[in-house]
Design a protein around this motif. Structure first.
Motif, PDB file in Angstrom:
ATOM      1  N   MET A  32      17.188  67.376  46.551  1.00 33.57           N
ATOM      2  CA  MET A  32      18.011  66.273  47.057  1.00 33.57           C
ATOM      3  C   MET A  32      19.383  66.333  46.381  1.00 33.57           C
ATOM      4  SD  MET A  32      15.285  63.093  47.067  1.00 33.57           S
ATOM      5  CE  MET A  32      13.922  63.021  48.242  1.00 33.57           C
ATOM      6  N   HIS A  33      20.446  66.415  47.179  1.00 34.15           N
ATOM      7  CA  HIS A  33      21.801  66.499  46.627  1.00 34.15           C
ATOM      8  C   HIS A  33      22.546  65.179  46.753  1.00 34.15           C
ATOM      9  CE1 HIS A  33      21.380  70.778  45.977  1.00 34.15           C
ATOM     10  NE2 HIS A  33      20.961  70.924  47.221  1.00 34.15           N
ATOM     11  N   LYS A  34      22.381  64.501  47.902  1.00 35.85           N
ATOM     12  CA  LYS A  34      22.996  63.188  48.073  1.00 35.85           C
ATOM     13  C   LYS A  34      22.013  62.279  48.799  1.00 35.85           C
ATOM     14  CE  LYS A  34      27.263  60.759  49.066  1.00 35.85           C
ATOM     15  NZ  LYS A  34      28.676  60.857  49.512  1.00 35.85           N
ATOM     16  N   VAL A  35      21.601  61.241  48.098  1.00 38.92           N
ATOM     17  CA  VAL A  35      20.511  60.388  48.556  1.00 38.92           C
ATOM     18  C   VAL A  35      21.039  59.084  49.138  1.00 38.92           C
ATOM     19  CG1 VAL A  35      18.499  59.063  47.795  1.00 38.92           C
ATOM     20  CG2 VAL A  35      18.938  61.322  46.814  1.00 38.92           C
ATOM     21  N   LEU A  36      20.462  58.658  50.264  1.00 38.60           N
ATOM     22  CA  LEU A  36      20.667  57.294  50.748  1.00 38.60           C
ATOM     23  C   LEU A  36      19.588  56.429  50.101  1.00 38.60           C
ATOM     24  CD1 LEU A  36      22.228  55.391  52.736  1.00 38.60           C
ATOM     25  CD2 LEU A  36      20.316  55.763  54.328  1.00 38.60           C
ATOM     26  N   VAL A  37      19.999  55.528  49.221  1.00 39.26           N
ATOM     27  CA  VAL A  37      19.067  54.604  48.574  1.00 39.26           C
ATOM     28  C   VAL A  37      18.965  53.361  49.449  1.00 39.26           C
ATOM     29  CG1 VAL A  37      18.596  53.192  46.538  1.00 39.26           C
ATOM     30  CG2 VAL A  37      19.601  55.476  46.274  1.00 39.26           C
ATOM     31  N   VAL A  38      17.799  53.135  50.022  1.00 36.35           N
ATOM     32  CA  VAL A  38      17.589  52.030  50.962  1.00 36.35           C
ATOM     33  C   VAL A  38      16.902  50.879  50.252  1.00 36.35           C
ATOM     34  CG1 VAL A  38      16.487  51.311  53.114  1.00 36.35           C
ATOM     35  CG2 VAL A  38      17.429  53.628  52.901  1.00 36.35           C
ATOM     36  N   THR A  39      17.520  49.703  50.289  1.00 36.29           N
ATOM     37  CA  THR A  39      16.947  48.525  49.632  1.00 36.29           C
ATOM     38  C   THR A  39      17.421  47.292  50.387  1.00 36.29           C
ATOM     39  OG1 THR A  39      16.622  47.462  47.474  1.00 36.29           O
ATOM     40  CG2 THR A  39      18.842  48.258  47.974  1.00 36.29           C
ATOM     41  N   GLY A  40      17.079  46.121  49.875  1.00 39.95           N
ATOM     42  CA  GLY A  40      17.493  44.889  50.537  1.00 39.95           C
ATOM     43  C   GLY A  40      17.072  43.669  49.747  1.00 39.95           C
ATOM     44  N   GLY A  41      17.531  42.518  50.177  1.00 40.28           N
ATOM     45  CA  GLY A  41      17.176  41.278  49.503  1.00 40.28           C
ATOM     46  C   GLY A  41      17.792  41.180  48.124  1.00 40.28           C
ATOM     47  N   HIS A  42      17.059  40.531  47.205  1.00 42.84           N
ATOM     48  CA  HIS A  42      17.593  40.274  45.863  1.00 42.84           C
ATOM     49  C   HIS A  42      17.414  41.446  44.907  1.00 42.84           C
ATOM     50  CE1 HIS A  42      13.344  39.744  45.029  1.00 42.84           C
ATOM     51  NE2 HIS A  42      13.618  39.715  43.747  1.00 42.84           N
ATOM     52  N   ILE A  43      16.621  42.458  45.300  1.00 46.07           N
ATOM     53  CA  ILE A  43      16.257  43.544  44.393  1.00 46.07           C
ATOM     54  C   ILE A  43      17.490  44.222  43.795  1.00 46.07           C
ATOM     55  CG2 ILE A  43      15.207  45.844  44.272  1.00 46.07           C
ATOM     56  CD1 ILE A  43      13.140  43.701  44.285  1.00 46.07           C
ATOM     57  N   GLY A  44      18.476  44.486  44.637  1.00 51.22           N
ATOM     58  CA  GLY A  44      19.660  45.198  44.172  1.00 51.22           C
ATOM     59  C   GLY A  44      20.571  44.382  43.289  1.00 51.22           C
ATOM     60  N   SER A  94      18.910  63.079  52.189  1.00 48.19           N
ATOM     61  CA  SER A  94      17.577  62.601  51.806  1.00 48.19           C
ATOM     62  C   SER A  94      17.604  61.086  51.648  1.00 48.19           C
ATOM     63  CB  SER A  94      17.128  63.265  50.499  1.00 48.19           C
ATOM     64  OG  SER A  94      18.155  63.165  49.518  1.00 48.19           O
ATOM     65  N   ILE A  95      16.418  60.490  51.531  1.00 51.09           N
ATOM     66  CA  ILE A  95      16.288  59.031  51.468  1.00 51.09           C
ATOM     67  C   ILE A  95      15.349  58.647  50.329  1.00 51.09           C
ATOM     68  CG2 ILE A  95      15.476  56.965  52.705  1.00 51.09           C
ATOM     69  CD1 ILE A  95      16.089  58.494  55.336  1.00 51.09           C
ATOM     70  N   ILE A  96      15.722  57.619  49.566  1.00 55.01           N
ATOM     71  CA  ILE A  96      14.818  56.995  48.594  1.00 55.01           C
ATOM     72  C   ILE A  96      14.794  55.498  48.894  1.00 55.01           C
ATOM     73  CG2 ILE A  96      14.401  56.434  46.165  1.00 55.01           C
ATOM     74  CD1 ILE A  96      15.741  59.056  45.399  1.00 55.01           C
ATOM     75  N   THR A  97      13.628  54.954  49.124  1.00 53.47           N
ATOM     76  CA  THR A  97      13.492  53.528  49.383  1.00 53.47           C
ATOM     77  C   THR A  97      13.121  52.811  48.084  1.00 53.47           C
ATOM     78  OG1 THR A  97      11.171  53.826  50.038  1.00 53.47           O
ATOM     79  CG2 THR A  97      12.823  53.897  51.779  1.00 53.47           C
ATOM     80  N   VAL A  98      13.723  51.651  47.859  1.00 57.31           N
ATOM     81  CA  VAL A  98      13.454  50.871  46.655  1.00 57.31           C
ATOM     82  C   VAL A  98      13.177  49.436  47.077  1.00 57.31           C
ATOM     83  CG1 VAL A  98      14.289  50.141  44.394  1.00 57.31           C
ATOM     84  CG2 VAL A  98      15.037  52.339  45.339  1.00 57.31           C
ATOM     85  N   GLY A  99      11.948  48.993  46.907  1.00 56.91           N
ATOM     86  CA  GLY A  99      11.596  47.638  47.293  1.00 56.91           C
ATOM     87  C   GLY A  99      10.149  47.538  47.706  1.00 56.91           C
ATOM     88  N   GLY A 100       9.862  46.531  48.521  1.00 59.52           N
ATOM     89  CA  GLY A 100       8.529  46.378  49.085  1.00 59.52           C
ATOM     90  C   GLY A 100       8.466  46.982  50.466  1.00 59.52           C
ATOM     91  N   GLY A 101       7.548  46.461  51.281  1.00 65.69           N
ATOM     92  CA  GLY A 101       7.324  47.051  52.591  1.00 65.69           C
ATOM     93  C   GLY A 101       8.543  47.083  53.483  1.00 65.69           C
TER      94      GLY A 101
END
Length: 390
Positions: A32-44, A94-101
């Motif tokens: 992975m060279h450049k990642v889209l970090v996907v999150t939402g809500g208060h987590i970030g 590439s993608i990395i998700t951070v959070g719940g469902g």
């Protein structure tokens, strides 16, 4: 002769306090060279929270990233389209998700439309994806939906208020991270709702028509763990042991339903969540005792076994008597952690029940339910949940 079955899960699953620190090295290992970090809500917005710890690990490993924080609760088609555009504009690979469902499903949805066509509604169903998603990893922050482990991507069509599921082995993240230290500050209501979702995801596969000995053992252990530790996690979110055990229970339930599938509880909960934008775990909890009590006649021996797993002494009971004790256990756990007593609490309206019933029977989870119902029967189940589950 035993039937054939496959067993799906991510190729690598990191579990335990502190594993979030491994994400940068694993991203680098996967190219992975450049990642889209996907999150939402208060987590970030949490200082040194899950998102900060994720990107700090990426920085340390020399992996570039851009953050998309637009994953709404019950992620919408508009969210995944926004995420796709950022991915393309920023040259991500590439993608990395951070959070719940919601974050995980949003990230999967972005990956799906990047490689399989922009109209995700045409891909609803089972094994509809012809092309792999971009490399995907999932950092989980709730114990919870199990989406960090599974092949399910649940998306809401904001125009029709209909939730739909894209189920494919291609959706399974390459690597999952379950670090209970990321979950210590989750609010009580969220802990309760996500924990009940995990509980439902242990119960439904146990009575699913697709259960097998491997998933049975996972369901049994998950049910016992969640029953014991969810009330403590709700009461004291900083109890590290309770949080750690809840992650264990959630992972076991996720592995089980990823392979034995779910049923009408989730099929109907998806309609409630889509129609009223209500928390998924609460919707599942409110439908669980109603649907499973209706299901008993299809496999009473499975429900009698469930009662024993829950700790009830069924000595001297008939199979049906023992089966109904399992429903008592479901109600007792939900009530103990403050789940509302009716779908009225999430805004349900009887005039919507017929349409929701029709859509529930088309949901990708309905096919594995042990009992098959008509639209009229499903309407009655919604009505029963409306009248009260306790």
């Amino acid at each position: 002769m035993e039937r054939q079955f496959d067993f799906l899960m991510p190729s690598v699953n990191f579990f335990g306090p502190g594993v979030i620190a491994k994400i940068g090295d694993r991203a680098k290992m996967l190219g992975m060279h450049k990642v889209l970090v996907v999150t939402g809500g208060h987590i970030g917005k949490i200082e040194n929270g899950p998102v900060d710890q994720t990107v700090n690990s990426l920085k340390k490993a020399g992996v570039e990233y851009v953050i998309f924080d637009g994953a709404e609760e019950n992620p919408k088609i508009r969210d995944i389209k926004k995420g796709k555009q950022i991915y393309l504009d920023e040259g991500c690979d590439s993608i990395i998700t951070v959070g719940g469902g919601s974050a995980h499903d949003c990230g999967k949805g972005i990956g799906i439309i990047l490689t399989n066509g922009d109209d995700i509604t045409k891909l609803a169903g089972i094994e509809t994806l012809d092309k792999p998603l971009p490399p995907l990893m999932a950092v989980n922050t709730t114990a919870g939906t199990g989406s960090e482990l599974t092949r399910h991507a649940v998306i809401t069509n904001e125009d029709t208020h209909l939730k739909f599921v894209v189920v494919s082995w291609r959706n399974i993240p390459l690597v999952s991270f379950n670090d209970p230290m990321l979950m210590l500050d989750i609010p009580q209501a969220t802990t309760a709702a996500t924990g009940l979702d995990a509980y439902v995801q242990a119960v439904e596969p146990f009575v699913s028509v697709d259960h097998n000995d491997i998933t049975d053992s996972q369901c049994e252990k998950a049910i016992q763990i969640i029953q014991q530790y969810l009330p403590e996690a709700v009461a004291n979110g900083h109890n590290v042991e309770a949080r750690t055990k809840m992650v264990e229970g959630e992972m076991l339930a996720g592995m089980a339903f990823n392979n034995a599938n779910l049923g009408y509880v989730h099929a109907m909960a998806h309609q409630l969540g889509g129609q009223y934008d209500a928390p998924h775990g609460v919707c599942c909890a409110l439908m669980l005792p109603v649907v499973e009590e209706w299901n008993i006649i299809a496999c009473p021996d499975r429900f009698a076994k469930l009662a024993q797993i829950m700790g009830y002494d069924t000595t001297g009971m008939t199979t049906m008597e023992a089966a109904h004790k399992s429903i008592d256990g479901m109600r007792e756990l939900a009530k103990s952690i403050g789940i509302p007593d009716s779908i009225k609490a999430i805004g349900a309206k009887p005039e919507d029940f017929e349409l929701m019933a029709k859509n529930a029977l088309k949901d990708g989870n309905a096919f594995s339910n042990p009992r098959k119902g008509t639209v009229e029967e499903v309407v009655k189940l919604f009505q029963k949940a409306y009248d009260g589950i306790y």
